[in-house]
Scaffold this motif. Structure first.
Motif, PDB file in Angstrom:
ATOM      1  N   GLU A 107       0.827  -1.161  -0.052  1.00 37.27           N
ATOM      2  CA  GLU A 107      -0.105  -0.025   0.102  1.00 37.27           C
ATOM      3  C   GLU A 107       0.942   1.310  -0.042  1.00 37.27           C
ATOM      4  OE1 GLU A 107      -2.670  -0.113   3.221  1.00 37.27           O
ATOM      5  OE2 GLU A 107      -3.577  -2.019   2.658  1.00 37.27           O
ATOM      6  N   GLY A 108       1.912   1.169   0.717  1.00 38.86           N
ATOM      7  CA  GLY A 108       2.792   2.441   0.840  1.00 38.86           C
ATOM      8  C   GLY A 108       3.497   2.757  -0.653  1.00 38.86           C
ATOM      9  N   ALA A 109       3.985   1.664  -1.208  1.00 38.96           N
ATOM     10  CA  ALA A 109       4.664   1.597  -2.571  1.00 38.96           C
ATOM     11  C   ALA A 109       4.140   1.947  -3.597  1.00 38.96           C
ATOM     12  CB  ALA A 109       5.542   0.405  -2.368  1.00 38.96           C
ATOM     13  N   LEU A 110       2.636   1.578  -3.846  1.00 35.80           N
ATOM     14  CA  LEU A 110       1.981   1.659  -4.710  1.00 35.80           C
ATOM     15  C   LEU A 110       1.812   3.063  -5.447  1.00 35.80           C
ATOM     16  CD1 LEU A 110      -1.132  -0.372  -4.239  1.00 35.80           C
ATOM     17  CD2 LEU A 110       0.725  -0.908  -6.096  1.00 35.80           C
TER      18      LEU A 110
ATOM     19  N   ALA B 114      -4.208   3.382  -7.232  1.00 33.00           N
ATOM     20  CA  ALA B 114      -3.064   4.094  -6.479  1.00 33.00           C
ATOM     21  C   ALA B 114      -1.821   4.093  -7.331  1.00 33.00           C
ATOM     22  CB  ALA B 114      -2.872   3.465  -5.363  1.00 33.00           C
ATOM     23  N   LEU B 115      -1.829   3.366  -8.417  1.00 40.34           N
ATOM     24  CA  LEU B 115      -0.406   3.287  -9.148  1.00 40.34           C
ATOM     25  C   LEU B 115      -0.330   4.853  -9.869  1.00 40.34           C
ATOM     26  CD1 LEU B 115      -0.437  -0.358 -10.705  1.00 40.34           C
ATOM     27  CD2 LEU B 115       1.514   0.800  -9.158  1.00 40.34           C
ATOM     28  N   PRO B 116       0.813   5.082 -10.258  1.00 38.68           N
ATOM     29  CA  PRO B 116       0.863   6.248 -11.251  1.00 38.68           C
ATOM     30  C   PRO B 116       0.778   5.925 -12.451  1.00 38.68           C
ATOM     31  CG  PRO B 116       3.263   5.784 -10.267  1.00 38.68           C
ATOM     32  CD  PRO B 116       2.073   4.856  -9.485  1.00 38.68           C
ATOM     33  N   ASP B 117       0.215   6.954 -13.328  1.00 40.13           N
ATOM     34  CA  ASP B 117       0.123   6.545 -14.831  1.00 40.13           C
ATOM     35  C   ASP B 117       1.300   6.179 -15.483  1.00 40.13           C
ATOM     36  OD1 ASP B 117      -2.590   6.947 -14.367  1.00 40.13           O
ATOM     37  OD2 ASP B 117      -2.485   9.255 -15.083  1.00 40.13           O
ATOM     38  N   GLY B 118       1.389   5.074 -16.273  1.00 36.66           N
ATOM     39  CA  GLY B 118       2.393   4.715 -17.019  1.00 36.66           C
ATOM     40  C   GLY B 118       2.218   3.347 -17.558  1.00 36.66           C
ATOM     41  N   ALA B 119       3.279   2.532 -18.328  1.00 33.52           N
ATOM     42  CA  ALA B 119       3.332   1.415 -18.714  1.00 33.52           C
ATOM     43  C   ALA B 119       2.853   0.359 -17.877  1.00 33.52           C
ATOM     44  CB  ALA B 119       4.386   1.247 -19.613  1.00 33.52           C
ATOM     45  N   LEU B 120       3.477   0.468 -16.573  1.00 32.13           N
ATOM     46  CA  LEU B 120       3.043  -0.506 -15.511  1.00 32.13           C
ATOM     47  C   LEU B 120       1.531  -0.627 -15.276  1.00 32.13           C
ATOM     48  CD1 LEU B 120       3.954  -2.610 -13.630  1.00 32.13           C
ATOM     49  CD2 LEU B 120       4.385  -0.921 -12.111  1.00 32.13           C
ATOM     50  N   LYS B 121       1.151   0.407 -15.225  1.00 30.07           N
ATOM     51  CA  LYS B 121      -0.438   0.567 -14.701  1.00 30.07           C
ATOM     52  C   LYS B 121      -1.361   0.070 -15.839  1.00 30.07           C
ATOM     53  CE  LYS B 121      -3.729   3.719 -12.650  1.00 30.07           C
ATOM     54  NZ  LYS B 121      -3.905   4.912 -12.173  1.00 30.07           N
ATOM     55  N   ARG B 122      -0.983   0.386 -17.198  1.00 30.42           N
ATOM     56  CA  ARG B 122      -1.715  -0.203 -18.152  1.00 30.42           C
ATOM     57  C   ARG B 122      -1.722  -1.533 -18.244  1.00 30.42           C
ATOM     58  NH1 ARG B 122      -1.615   3.728 -23.179  1.00 30.42           N
ATOM     59  NH2 ARG B 122      -2.145   5.873 -22.400  1.00 30.42           N
ATOM     60  N   GLN B 123      -0.145  -2.240 -18.152  1.00 28.18           N
ATOM     61  CA  GLN B 123      -0.261  -3.571 -18.412  1.00 28.18           C
ATOM     62  C   GLN B 123      -1.032  -4.464 -17.300  1.00 28.18           C
ATOM     63  OE1 GLN B 123       4.230  -4.893 -19.216  1.00 28.18           O
ATOM     64  NE2 GLN B 123       4.438  -2.784 -18.991  1.00 28.18           N
ATOM     65  N   LEU B 124      -0.978  -3.901 -15.800  1.00 23.22           N
ATOM     66  CA  LEU B 124      -1.646  -4.312 -14.966  1.00 23.22           C
ATOM     67  C   LEU B 124      -3.051  -4.268 -15.205  1.00 23.22           C
ATOM     68  CD1 LEU B 124       0.259  -3.421 -11.765  1.00 23.22           C
ATOM     69  CD2 LEU B 124      -0.604  -5.777 -12.512  1.00 23.22           C
ATOM     70  N   LEU B 125      -3.546  -3.142 -15.815  1.00 21.06           N
ATOM     71  CA  LEU B 125      -5.057  -3.244 -16.427  1.00 21.06           C
ATOM     72  C   LEU B 125      -5.381  -4.527 -17.231  1.00 21.06           C
ATOM     73  CD1 LEU B 125      -7.760  -1.670 -16.429  1.00 21.06           C
ATOM     74  CD2 LEU B 125      -6.783  -0.843 -18.498  1.00 21.06           C
ATOM     75  N   THR B 126      -4.452  -4.865 -18.054  1.00 18.28           N
ATOM     76  CA  THR B 126      -4.711  -5.830 -19.126  1.00 18.28           C
ATOM     77  C   THR B 126      -4.736  -7.173 -18.348  1.00 18.28           C
ATOM     78  OG1 THR B 126      -3.690  -4.510 -20.719  1.00 18.28           O
ATOM     79  CG2 THR B 126      -3.704  -7.083 -21.127  1.00 18.28           C
ATOM     80  N   GLU B 127      -3.799  -7.288 -17.286  1.00 17.10           N
ATOM     81  CA  GLU B 127      -3.745  -8.744 -16.679  1.00 17.10           C
ATOM     82  C   GLU B 127      -4.876  -8.963 -15.809  1.00 17.10           C
ATOM     83  OE1 GLU B 127      -0.241 -11.191 -13.726  1.00 17.10           O
ATOM     84  OE2 GLU B 127       0.217  -9.136 -15.083  1.00 17.10           O
ATOM     85  N   VAL B 128      -5.404  -7.836 -15.100  1.00 18.87           N
ATOM     86  CA  VAL B 128      -6.642  -7.800 -14.236  1.00 18.87           C
ATOM     87  C   VAL B 128      -7.836  -8.230 -15.018  1.00 18.87           C
ATOM     88  CG1 VAL B 128      -8.113  -6.789 -12.671  1.00 18.87           C
ATOM     89  CG2 VAL B 128      -5.831  -6.662 -12.442  1.00 18.87           C
ATOM     90  N   ALA B 129      -7.773  -7.591 -16.295  1.00 23.65           N
ATOM     91  CA  ALA B 129      -8.982  -7.671 -17.011  1.00 23.65           C
ATOM     92  C   ALA B 129      -9.134  -9.198 -17.870  1.00 23.65           C
ATOM     93  CB  ALA B 129      -8.772  -6.755 -18.193  1.00 23.65           C
ATOM     94  N   ASN B 130      -7.707  -9.710 -18.029  1.00 22.56           N
ATOM     95  CA  ASN B 130      -7.882 -11.140 -18.376  1.00 22.56           C
ATOM     96  C   ASN B 130      -8.306 -12.062 -17.289  1.00 22.56           C
ATOM     97  OD1 ASN B 130      -6.945 -10.491 -20.887  1.00 22.56           O
ATOM     98  ND2 ASN B 130      -4.757 -10.753 -20.325  1.00 22.56           N
TER      99      ASN B 130
END
Length: 633
Positions: free
Chosen positions: A325-328, A403-419
């Protein structure tokens, strides 16, 4: 605290950057400059240059550069204000404060004096504890039993608090001094109708002094020698010590963090000291509390790579979730956060003694990335074979993803959660960030808008006559200025390499980004309306107004009224940051190509230039591999 810009300029004019850097780096005269081994990365031949004429430092190896204030921020982990105060104290200047009443200024001065007095009291107690350790066979036996050497004990300033209730009375002339209680060294107990009782907080314990990033003692942790409760006892919260912001061992580890390249966050004082003894001097520990966002932010001042180490039991998993939570909020695309879970029967000390330094180093390498741990936390207790379980998992993931800052990591995680949720990316994003409602046209009907991949409204199928369109600023530098002035938070998510690239641009853009960098350090993130006031009278004011004018050029409907964009603010922000990242990569490649040419030319007279050329070439190829299209620009 707002520090006038005029004072900053006067301070830098009085400070000698060679003297400031020389406190931490061994420098040797080399022509017009001074040279030394870079404190920001490991190297065998000096590529770190300090210019007394320019009052500037620059490393040809890693690219770090700046003035005296920037050096203290980068090397000592100070904030901008802390660095200014440190330099001002050394040259005998009083830091002025704008917009503060005389009463508030007096209270601030009293608070600073109290803090200085408290650290003096704590330093004196620490010195006494170290002397007691030398004369305590059982404390020495305990530390030797834990495998600690005298050298490590001296490095961390370990001591021993004797068994007596008032041993500090022999250290301080006035045991009734209120500072002893306010520093947390003495407990004052007074029950109704009875006399006040005072006694030492720490008794019969090995003492671990807690230091801030400047090396000042701000508190203590005490551990029982054998049996007893509590096992660990910390100083209470004081004007100089906050558990939620300080990390044990950070002062001792600050140089190793840059040499090793990552910080290892453990759960206790003894873990930190034992790891330093066993070859891991880059360890720190939280102070009897969960890892907070303030802890993570402080760590990222020293390194871009954080590894949290926890026991594999349920308590360790709970602590890891708090750390997650603190790192996100700080997990940008240029940073790495990992989670290491040791077997329940081991702590780092015991694991290294059983499996060796190499075995533990392998565990660190194989630690779980933040992205994987986030997914594990989200799917815990959810049956992904059912629609309900998948929906529950998505619901768990949403606040962490947001809570994640916008960027490539956030977009990739969106794809993983969506799958995992058996949804499309756009379906999940629409659930989490509902699109803005379509605006009504002049007849009251909903407009025929549709979001494209570029988040721009589609042209209407019927003709509405002439209409103004939104124009992008001309040139990449204009574009970067518009994005960063529109959303200042993006600046802190860029790497030092990006900052240097932008700040080194030719006038007028370079000075604009330098101003933005200084303003961000002084005031943090601010909206454009606030920035606009700060720019008044600056030489780069006209440029800023020009590039921002295009950001507010409206799209008009058929009646000549401004028509809002149908993309959400979040979607527009994602697009802007992605475009800026791609543009910066292209600019970095072009800049590195120019530096490569210069290095080849310099190699005729300077053999070390070939080393710079190879490092530049490797960095350029790395950037080109991220997006092959950039290699063609």
């Amino acid at each position: 605290m707002a520090i006038p810009q005029s004072f900053i300029q006067e301070l830098l004019a009085r400070v000698d950057v060679v003297e400031v850097v020389g406190r931490y780096v061994q420098l040797k005269k080399g022509g017009a400059n001074f040279m030394g081994l870079c404190p920001f990365h490991g190297e065998k031949s000096p590529s770190f240059s300090v210019s007394p004429a320019k009052q500037f430092f620059h490393c040809f190896g890693c690219g770090k550069n700046g003035n005296a204030i920037g050096f203290l921020m980068e090397h000592a982990g100070m904030t901008f204000v802390e660095a200014v105060k440190d330099l001002a104290q050394n040259v005998g200047l009083q830091v002025p404060e704008e917009d503060i009443s005389p009463q508030d200024r007096e209270r601030a001065a009293q608070q600073r004096q109290k803090q200085a007095t408290l650290t003096d009291v704590l330093e004196k107690a620490g010195e006494a504890y170290r002397k007691h350790l030398k004369s305590s066979p059982k404390a020495i036996e305990y530390l030797k039993g834990r495998g600690l050497s005298g050298e490590i004990a001296r490095q961390f300033g370990l001591g021993y608090a004797p068994e007596g209730w008032r041993s500090l009375a022999s250290v301080f002339p006035d045991y009734q001094d209120p500072m002893l209680a306010e520093s947390g060294l003495v407990i004052v107990n007074q029950e109704d109708g009875q006399d006040e009782k005072r006694y030492d907080r720490f008794r019969d314990r090995v003492m671990f002094p807690i230091r801030n990033v400047k090396g000042e003692c701000i508190g203590f942790g005490g551990r029982v020698l054998f049996e007893g409760t509590p096992k660990y006892l910390n100083s209470p919260e004081t004007p100089v010590f906050s558990k939620g912001r300080e990390l044990y061992g950070l002062y001792e580890a600050r140089n190793a963090l840059r040499d090793v390249g990552y910080v290892l966050v453990t759960e206790g004082y003894m873990d930190v000291v034992a790891l330093a003894q066993l070859g891991f001097p880059n360890a720190v520990a939280t102070l009897g509390t969960a890892c907070t966002a303030d802890h993570v932010q402080k760590l990222f001042r020293f390194t871009d790579n954080v590894v949290f180490s926890f026991d594999g039991d349920s308590a360790g998993r709970r602590a890891a979730r708090k750390a997650l939570e603190g790192a996100l909020p700080y997990a940008t695309d240029v940073r790495s956060v990992k989670f290491l879970f040791l077997p329940a029967e081991h702590d780092p000390d015991s694991y290294i003694r059983e499996f060796g330094k190499e075995g533990f180093a392998h565990c660190v390498t194989e630690a779980m990335p933040l992205s994987r741990f986030l997914i594990e936390v989200a799917r815990e207790g959810c049956d992904l074979h059912t629609a309900e379980g998948r929906a529950h998992m998505a619901s768990n993931a949403k606040p962490m993803w947001m809570a994640l800052p916008d960027g490539a990591l956030k977009r990739q995680l969106l794809t993983e959660v969506a799958n995992l949720a058996d949804l499309g990316n756009h379906e999940l994003q629409d659930l989490w960030i509902p699109p803005a409602p379509a605006p009504a046209n002049s007849s009251g009907r909903s407009g025929e808008y549709k979001k494209s991949s570029k988040f721009k409204p589609r042209e209407r199928t019927q003709s509405f006559g002439p209409r103004r369109t939104r124009h992008m600023p001309q040139g990449r530098a204009d574009h970067a200025a518009r994005v960063l002035l529109s959303d200042m938070s993006i600046w802190e998510q860029l790497s030092t390499e990006d900052h240097n690239l932008l700040c080194d641009l030719a006038a007028p853009h370079g000075p604009l980004f330098v101003w933005l960098d200084h303003h961000h350090h002084e005031h943090g993130n601010q909206a454009w309306g606030v920035l606009r006031e700060g720019l008044r009278g600056e030489e780069i004011e006209d440029l800023a107004l020009r590039v921002m004018a295009s950001a507010f050029t409206p799209i008009l409907d058929d009646d000549g009224n401004p028509r809002p964009d149908d993309a959400t603010p979040e979607a527009l922000a994602l697009e802007a940051r992605a475009e800026l990242r791609g543009m910066l990569n292209r600019m970095l490649i072009e800049s590195i190509k120019m530096q490569e040419t210069e290095a080849i030319e310099s190699a005729k007279e300077d053999p070390t230039a070939l080393q710079r050329y190879r490092a530049l070439q490797a960095r350029r190829r790395q950037l080109e591999s991220v997006n092959p299209n950039t290699a063609e620009t």
